[in-house]
Write a protein that holds these residues in place. Structure first.
Motif, mmCIF file in Angstrom:
data_model
loop_
_atom_site.group_PDB
_atom_site.id
_atom_site.type_symbol
_atom_site.label_atom_id
_atom_site.label_comp_id
_atom_site.label_asym_id
_atom_site.label_seq_id
_atom_site.Cartn_x
_atom_site.Cartn_y
_atom_site.Cartn_z
ATOM 1 N N VAL A 50 0.836 -1.212 0.000
ATOM 2 C CA VAL A 50 0.000 0.000 0.000
ATOM 3 C C VAL A 50 0.863 1.252 0.000
ATOM 4 C CG1 VAL A 50 -1.513 1.355 1.514
ATOM 5 C CG2 VAL A 50 -2.082 -1.022 0.980
ATOM 6 N N LYS A 51 1.891 1.258 0.822
ATOM 7 C CA LYS A 51 2.763 2.439 0.886
ATOM 8 C C LYS A 51 3.527 2.647 -0.417
ATOM 9 C CE LYS A 51 4.782 1.368 4.836
ATOM 10 N NZ LYS A 51 5.653 1.506 6.040
ATOM 11 N N ARG A 52 3.787 1.560 -1.132
ATOM 12 C CA ARG A 52 4.472 1.701 -2.426
ATOM 13 C C ARG A 52 3.550 2.219 -3.520
ATOM 14 N NH1 ARG A 52 7.126 -3.204 -0.741
ATOM 15 N NH2 ARG A 52 5.486 -4.473 -1.718
ATOM 16 N N GLN A 53 2.268 1.863 -3.448
ATOM 17 C CA GLN A 53 1.401 2.064 -4.608
ATOM 18 C C GLN A 53 0.296 3.098 -4.438
ATOM 19 O OE1 GLN A 53 2.139 0.768 -7.422
ATOM 20 N NE2 GLN A 53 3.577 -0.854 -6.868
ATOM 21 N N LEU A 54 -0.190 3.315 -3.233
ATOM 22 C CA LEU A 54 -1.300 4.250 -3.043
ATOM 23 C C LEU A 54 -0.757 5.629 -2.690
ATOM 24 C CD1 LEU A 54 -4.011 2.137 -1.175
ATOM 25 C CD2 LEU A 54 -3.672 2.509 -3.619
ATOM 26 N N ARG A 55 -1.166 6.627 -3.454
ATOM 27 C CA ARG A 55 -0.597 7.969 -3.328
ATOM 28 C C ARG A 55 -1.723 8.997 -3.281
ATOM 29 N NH1 ARG A 55 1.924 8.778 -8.335
ATOM 30 N NH2 ARG A 55 2.813 10.684 -7.459
ATOM 31 N N PRO A 56 -2.231 9.309 -2.094
ATOM 32 C CA PRO A 56 -3.306 10.301 -2.011
ATOM 33 C C PRO A 56 -2.943 11.639 -2.646
ATOM 34 C CG PRO A 56 -3.074 9.134 0.069
ATOM 35 C CD PRO A 56 -1.931 8.704 -0.780
ATOM 36 N N GLU A 57 -1.659 11.993 -2.607
ATOM 37 C CA GLU A 57 -1.243 13.275 -3.177
ATOM 38 C C GLU A 57 -1.362 13.300 -4.701
ATOM 39 O OE1 GLU A 57 2.404 10.669 -3.287
ATOM 40 O OE2 GLU A 57 0.742 11.033 -1.893
ATOM 41 N N ALA A 58 -1.517 12.135 -5.339
ATOM 42 C CA ALA A 58 -1.609 12.071 -6.803
ATOM 43 C C ALA A 58 -3.050 12.148 -7.302
ATOM 44 C CB ALA A 58 -0.968 10.782 -7.306
ATOM 45 N N LEU A 59 -4.009 12.253 -6.394
ATOM 46 C CA LEU A 59 -5.411 12.203 -6.792
ATOM 47 C C LEU A 59 -5.801 13.382 -7.685
ATOM 48 C CD1 LEU A 59 -7.012 11.164 -3.380
ATOM 49 C CD2 LEU A 59 -6.979 9.772 -5.469
ATOM 50 N N ASN A 60 -6.699 13.087 -8.629
ATOM 51 C CA ASN A 60 -7.406 14.095 -9.410
ATOM 52 C C ASN A 60 -8.892 13.929 -9.120
ATOM 53 O OD1 ASN A 60 -5.195 15.235 -11.380
ATOM 54 N ND2 ASN A 60 -4.921 13.019 -11.352
ATOM 55 N N PHE A 61 -9.673 14.989 -9.359
ATOM 56 C CA PHE A 61 -11.052 15.023 -8.895
ATOM 57 C C PHE A 61 -11.996 15.433 -10.022
ATOM 58 C CE2 PHE A 61 -8.210 15.664 -5.421
ATOM 59 C CZ PHE A 61 -8.785 15.077 -4.311
ATOM 60 N N ALA A 62 -13.154 14.770 -10.073
ATOM 61 C CA ALA A 62 -14.230 15.172 -10.981
ATOM 62 C C ALA A 62 -15.503 15.336 -10.154
ATOM 63 C CB ALA A 62 -14.437 14.141 -12.080
ATOM 64 N N PHE A 63 -16.093 16.512 -10.225
ATOM 65 C CA PHE A 63 -17.334 16.816 -9.508
ATOM 66 C C PHE A 63 -18.440 17.070 -10.532
ATOM 67 C CE2 PHE A 63 -13.801 18.363 -6.938
ATOM 68 C CZ PHE A 63 -14.083 17.898 -5.662
ATOM 69 N N VAL A 64 -19.639 16.604 -10.223
ATOM 70 C CA VAL A 64 -20.825 16.942 -11.016
ATOM 71 C C VAL A 64 -21.792 17.625 -10.065
ATOM 72 C CG1 VAL A 64 -22.729 16.069 -12.411
ATOM 73 C CG2 VAL A 64 -20.488 14.962 -12.540
ATOM 74 N N THR A 65 -22.090 18.883 -10.330
ATOM 75 C CA THR A 65 -22.887 19.658 -9.381
ATOM 76 C C THR A 65 -23.549 20.832 -10.092
ATOM 77 O OG1 THR A 65 -22.820 20.660 -7.173
ATOM 78 C CG2 THR A 65 -21.027 21.234 -8.684
ATOM 79 N N GLN A 66 -24.498 21.453 -9.432
ATOM 80 C CA GLN A 66 -25.180 22.607 -10.025
ATOM 81 C C GLN A 66 -24.417 23.898 -9.773
ATOM 82 O OE1 GLN A 66 -29.399 22.740 -9.536
ATOM 83 N NE2 GLN A 66 -29.560 24.939 -9.871
#
Length: 537
Positions: A464-480
């Motif tokens: 997990v420490k090798r592969q999961l990188r919260p800092e690399a996240l990108n985000f898509a929101f669908v909202t009004q």
């Protein structure tokens, strides 16, 4: 001079006598050896730098028209699965959606002997199934029939590929349906899928994965029937085909199927060369549309895929975090059960497309370049940012703390049984066997269960420490209120949440931590896209 020489001789005589008198004195012990030098302090190796790109390491290439057979004489149902290594990545620029439309027109548009309506009328009394599905790199034609109707069904099933009707009326009908799927289905009705497609477009910007498999509005409008016919001949070829048969299959059927499909073109278009994908994180796209909720998808491209030693432990960890539509996941319990935010929240170690009628992933949606993602089902807009921070908070906690021992055993035992359900039909077993050819992972589910039995909390945490990188996240929101959401993100103010019923002090205290959790977003990397123009061209 004489005096100095006499003194030297006298001194030599004294030294000689001292050397001979060993029996009349105790010899001094030799000096102690010097202490060994202190060992150098061993430092833990530095973790490898995260990759800056995900290279396009090709999937394996089976022999043309490779045959996979899972015979079971006791099963009266015969299953057919034709998998072409052809998908939306093969869509020429400006004609996005042509591969999916070609597959649909073949499977639903009739044959030279039967119109579309006659095709359905023929299938109905046989209780037979015939359909197709297209993803980024693969297209599947699948069929299922009782062995009593095998002969007429086999002719029909192969005719849709070998002798299609290519009706102009059916082309216009199915193209209109594909356009409606973009204009009305994707943009207007299905916020969850819209968010996932928007995340694909963001993470794989400039890449053949970026456009919706069903196509773009301008791409579909540009197509002609001749375009579709020519494209089908280029991508539905023997060198891209794997044939799967299961159930009441004998050698005669195998020979007949292979012989019939040998009429397909032997080769066609060269395979598309996929570019590397930057692993840039911190970006967000906000799709603005009239909606009463906010849907969120977050993720990043990863070189991790089936066959990598870290894949199984990371898949296990993300199942613990949020297996699709299962009640035991951390995200489900923390965000839905304890806080009542939404219907469900899940995490995926590879791209997830739900098999209709199940809670499992489709088979034969293999990808050269994968993505790790989290899915937040739509929430009340006021809680959208808090829910997003919550997902990042619990992902980050998994990376830093790992899985508690008791939960580890529960999750392992769950998966040892749950993976059995993934292979309970002939079509799914065929699908896994065919996927294994491309990933190089024979007996994939057996390998998964064997790996689960050997895992420890420590080994999973290391992966997990090798592969999961919260800092690399990108985000898509669908909202009004897209502008309002962007302002909240840029202001970086803590998110708050209110409840209709009392909550424990511990949960309220944790809410403060979640609400203040910084999102890995760059304020200058946020874009707003009106839904009415999304996937326009």
């Amino acid at each position: 001079m004489r005096s100095l020489r006499s003194s030297s001789l006298a001194l030599l005589a004294v030294l000689s006598l001292g050397g001979c008198a060993t029996t009349s004195r105790t010899e001094a012990p030799p000096p102690a050896p010097p202490p060994p030098p202190a060992p150098a302090q061993v430092q833990a190796p530095e973790p490898p730098a995260p990759p800056t790109t995900v290279p396009a390491v090709p999937l394996q290439k089976p022999a043309p028209a490779r045959l996979i057979v899972q015979a079971n004489p006791a099963n009266p149902i015969v299953s057919f699965r034709l998998v072409f290594h052809s998908g939306s990545v093969d869509d020429p620029r400006g004609k996005e959606g042509i591969t999916s439309l070609a597959a649909t027109l073949l499977s639903e548009g009739g044959t030279q002997k039967l119109s579309s309506a006659q095709l359905l009328q023929t299938l109905f009394p046989m209780a037979a199934e015939l359909g197709s599905f297209t993803d980024k790199e693969f297209t599947v034609f699948e069929g299922r029939v009782h062995k009593d109707f095998l002969s007429p069904f086999l002719e029909l099933f192969t005719d849709v590929l070998l002798h299609p009707r290519w009706s102009p009326q059916e082309f216009e009908r199915l193209r209109a349906r594909a356009l409606s799927d973009v204009r009305n289905g994707l943009r207007s009705e299905d916020d969850e899928t819209l968010g996932k497609v928007a995340l694909d477009a963001l993470v794989f910007q400039g890449h053949p994965y970026a456009h919706f498999v069903g196509g773009t509005e301008k791409g579909l409008e540009s197509l002609t029937l001749e375009d579709v016919k020519a494209h089908a001949a280029r991508v539905f070829t023997q060198d891209r085909l794997v044939i799967g048969l299961a159930g009441a299959v004998d050698e005669a059927l195998q020979r007949d199927v292979v012989s019939r499909l040998s009429a397909l073109p032997a080769t066609g278009a060269p395979r598309v060369e996929l570019p590397p994908v930057p692993t840039q994180g911190g970006r967000a796209v906000v799709v603005q549309k009239p909606t009463l909720s906010t849907a969120v998808s977050l993720g990043y491209a990863t070189p991790l895929r089936r066959g990598d030693p870290d894949f199984f432990p990371v898949a296990f960890a993300l199942s613990y975090l949020g297996e699709h539509r299962q009640l035991a996941g951390v995200l489900f319990n923390e965000l839905r059960e304890k806080r009542g935010l939404n219907y469900g929240d899940y995490a995926y170690a590879e791209h997830f497309i739900q098999q209709p009628g199940t809670t499992y992933n489709r088979t034969n949606v293999a990808r050269t370049q994968q993505d790790i993602s989290l899915w937040i089902r739509p929430v009340v807009p006021a809680n959208g940012l808090f829910a997003t921070r919550g997902a990042v908070y619990f992902l980050d906690r998994l990376v830093k703390q790992g899985i508690p021992a008791e939960q580890f055993e529960l999750s392992r035992n769950f998966l040892l049984g749950y993976t059995r359900l993934w292979e309970q039909t002939d079509q799914r077993r065929l699908g896994y066997a065919i996927d294994a050819l491309f990933y190089g992972t024979p007996d994939y589910l057996e390998q998964y269960r064997a790996a689960l039995a050997k895992m420890t909390p420590e080994s999973v945490h290391a992966a997990v420490k090798r592969q999961l990188r919260p800092e690399a996240l990108n985000f898509a929101f669908v909202t009004q209120d897209a502008e309002g959401l962007v302002k909240q993100i840029q202001d970086s103010a803590p998110s708050t949440i209110t409840y209709a019923s009392p909550k424990s002090p511990a949960l309220l205290e944790e809410d403060k931590t979640i609400g203040a959790k910084p999102l890995p977003l760059h304020p200058d990397a946020l874009q707003v896209v009106p839904a009415r123009v999304f996937m326009e061209k």
